[in-house]
Design a protein around this motif. Sequence first.
Motif, mmCIF file in Angstrom:
data_model
loop_
_atom_site.group_PDB
_atom_site.id
_atom_site.type_symbol
_atom_site.label_atom_id
_atom_site.label_comp_id
_atom_site.label_asym_id
_atom_site.label_seq_id
_atom_site.Cartn_x
_atom_site.Cartn_y
_atom_site.Cartn_z
ATOM 1 N N ARG A 51 26.434 69.091 -19.948
ATOM 2 C CA ARG A 51 25.596 68.196 -20.761
ATOM 3 C C ARG A 51 26.396 67.528 -21.858
ATOM 4 O O ARG A 51 26.310 66.300 -22.061
ATOM 5 N N LYS A 52 27.189 68.302 -22.570
ATOM 6 C CA LYS A 52 27.983 67.743 -23.676
ATOM 7 C C LYS A 52 29.056 66.788 -23.166
ATOM 8 O O LYS A 52 29.305 65.729 -23.756
ATOM 9 N N LEU A 53 29.699 67.145 -22.069
ATOM 10 C CA LEU A 53 30.724 66.259 -21.508
ATOM 11 C C LEU A 53 30.111 64.933 -21.088
ATOM 12 O O LEU A 53 30.715 63.858 -21.309
ATOM 13 N N GLN A 54 28.923 64.970 -20.499
ATOM 14 C CA GLN A 54 28.271 63.743 -20.081
ATOM 15 C C GLN A 54 27.930 62.862 -21.274
ATOM 16 O O GLN A 54 28.133 61.642 -21.250
ATOM 17 N N GLU A 55 27.413 63.469 -22.345
ATOM 18 C CA GLU A 55 27.080 62.715 -23.560
ATOM 19 C C GLU A 55 28.325 62.090 -24.167
ATOM 20 O O GLU A 55 28.340 60.897 -24.540
ATOM 21 N N LEU A 56 29.393 62.856 -24.276
ATOM 22 C CA LEU A 56 30.631 62.351 -24.899
ATOM 23 C C LEU A 56 31.289 61.284 -24.029
ATOM 24 O O LEU A 56 31.826 60.282 -24.554
ATOM 25 N N GLN A 57 31.281 61.482 -22.703
ATOM 26 C CA GLN A 57 31.869 60.483 -21.809
ATOM 27 C C GLN A 57 31.107 59.174 -21.912
ATOM 28 O O GLN A 57 31.702 58.083 -21.914
ATOM 29 N N SER A 58 29.777 59.254 -21.968
ATOM 30 C CA SER A 58 28.977 58.048 -22.101
ATOM 31 C C SER A 58 29.274 57.334 -23.416
ATOM 32 O O SER A 58 29.439 56.104 -23.457
ATOM 33 N N GLN A 59 29.351 58.113 -24.511
ATOM 34 C CA GLN A 59 29.635 57.522 -25.814
ATOM 35 C C GLN A 59 31.043 56.923 -25.848
ATOM 36 O O GLN A 59 31.271 55.846 -26.408
ATOM 37 N N LEU A 60 31.986 57.584 -25.218
ATOM 38 C CA LEU A 60 33.369 57.094 -25.174
ATOM 39 C C LEU A 60 33.459 55.796 -24.385
ATOM 40 O O LEU A 60 34.178 54.844 -24.779
ATOM 41 N N SER A 61 32.733 55.699 -23.296
ATOM 42 C CA SER A 61 32.739 54.482 -22.488
ATOM 43 C C SER A 61 32.170 53.311 -23.277
ATOM 44 O O SER A 61 32.703 52.185 -23.237
#
Length: 497
Positions: free
Chosen positions: A75-85
């Motif tokens: 969940r956290k990786l998905q949130e951070l990856q989305s924010q990074l993109s």
Amino acid sequence: MDSQKEALQRIISTLANKNDEIQNFIDTLNQTLKGVQENSSNILTELDEEFDSLYSILDEVKESMINSIKQEQARKLQELQSQLSQCNNALENSEELLEFATRSLDIKEAEEFSKAARQIKDRVTMASAFRLSLKPKVSDNMTHLMVDFSQERQMLQTLKFLPVPKAPEIDPIECLVADNSVTVAWKMPEEDNKIDHFMLEYRKTNFDGLPRVKDERCWETIDNIKGTEYTLSGLKFDSKYMNFRVRACNKAVAGEYSDPVTLETKALNFSLDNSSSHLNLKVEDTCVEWDPTGGKGQENKIKGKENKGRSGTPSPKRTSVGSRPPAVRGSRDRFTGESYTVLGDTAIESGQHYWEVKAQKDCKSYSVGVAYKTLGKFDQLGKTNTSWCIHVNNWLQNTFAAKHNNKVKALDITVPERIGVFCDFDGGQLSFYDANSKQLLYSFKTKFTQPVLPGFMVWCGGLSLSTGMQVPSAVRTLQKSENGMTGSASSLNIVTQ
């Protein structure tokens, strides 16, 4: 020489007995050794199974926790990856706009510069870089999924063998004997939350006090009792007492038995006296059936010789009966003629007693009551001053009546499926009840001057008895009002001397 041989023989006998004792003891030791080995093996197997079960539970918990950590990580990786993109896209657009703005500074013509400036302003206003949150949506903190098994580890380190439950204590004051049921109540000497269930054992006995080993019946067991009391119902009280003991059980072991308790279960027990029954009656313990073939030739001879010209009630004149077998009890003659009667084999001399009678559906005629031992062999129940009964007739016409001393009282009541008989010898009362509803059918009041025997008459059908019964509580509660009866019953309530 002879004395020496006798002495030697005694020594040999003593040695042989001792050898037998030693051999028996050796057999006991070998059996015990075998038992220790088998039981130890069983316990080790159970221990392995328990630990395997524990390991399995731990593996399941571990797998569940690992899944929780991985889900949180994803969940956290998905949130951070989305924010990074989003940030990368915004930065790329911002750099492109910055480059365009820098080039616009070199424009010389005013109109073209003004146009470029407006474009840059509009693009800056709409630029995603200015709408971005520059704070991570999630943290890298995973401490909320940390574990501390210190308490569980301590608990596991304290694992030990399950203690044997202590013996319960039966409370005689809380035990109840009524209506052929026994309620046994007990308690633990101290609280034990490891107890899973209780086992109750009971047996009937005629000995007051502690159970005896010799001539005692085997214990009967009721297992898996969850509470601290249990009711045994529908018992036949064919012994004076019952012994009870109980023990507590946990998941692994049963504890010691409680001290046994003896409760009184006294009741009237009797069977039918086959030695004095009419030859046309087939008698077995507590059942009697009409048998039209029994003693047929003998009955015809008796009717021709003894009862010629009689009508209604047979003559009470006592005459020996041909080649009938000798009576076993009290040397009384068999009932004969039209007295199709059989008596109980136990006399009532005092106290209050109760039994029940059920007739076969096709029974044409029967009587239920009591009689003195002096009832003549030709006498019918209710037609003498030494017998009392209620009579049911389903032949030609249906009648239901109380009879005594050749007097009849018709009963306008439906004949019940089972008839309860209550005899209060000391109080001079004989009452009949619907055994199911405990409705009073009829009550005789008299003074019994001799011991009485339960009596039964059957013609074309059969009766079955239930004995070993206490006086039901419902019947006891009716006695006060019943004792106040007057009126129509008085015509049959004759004091018999």
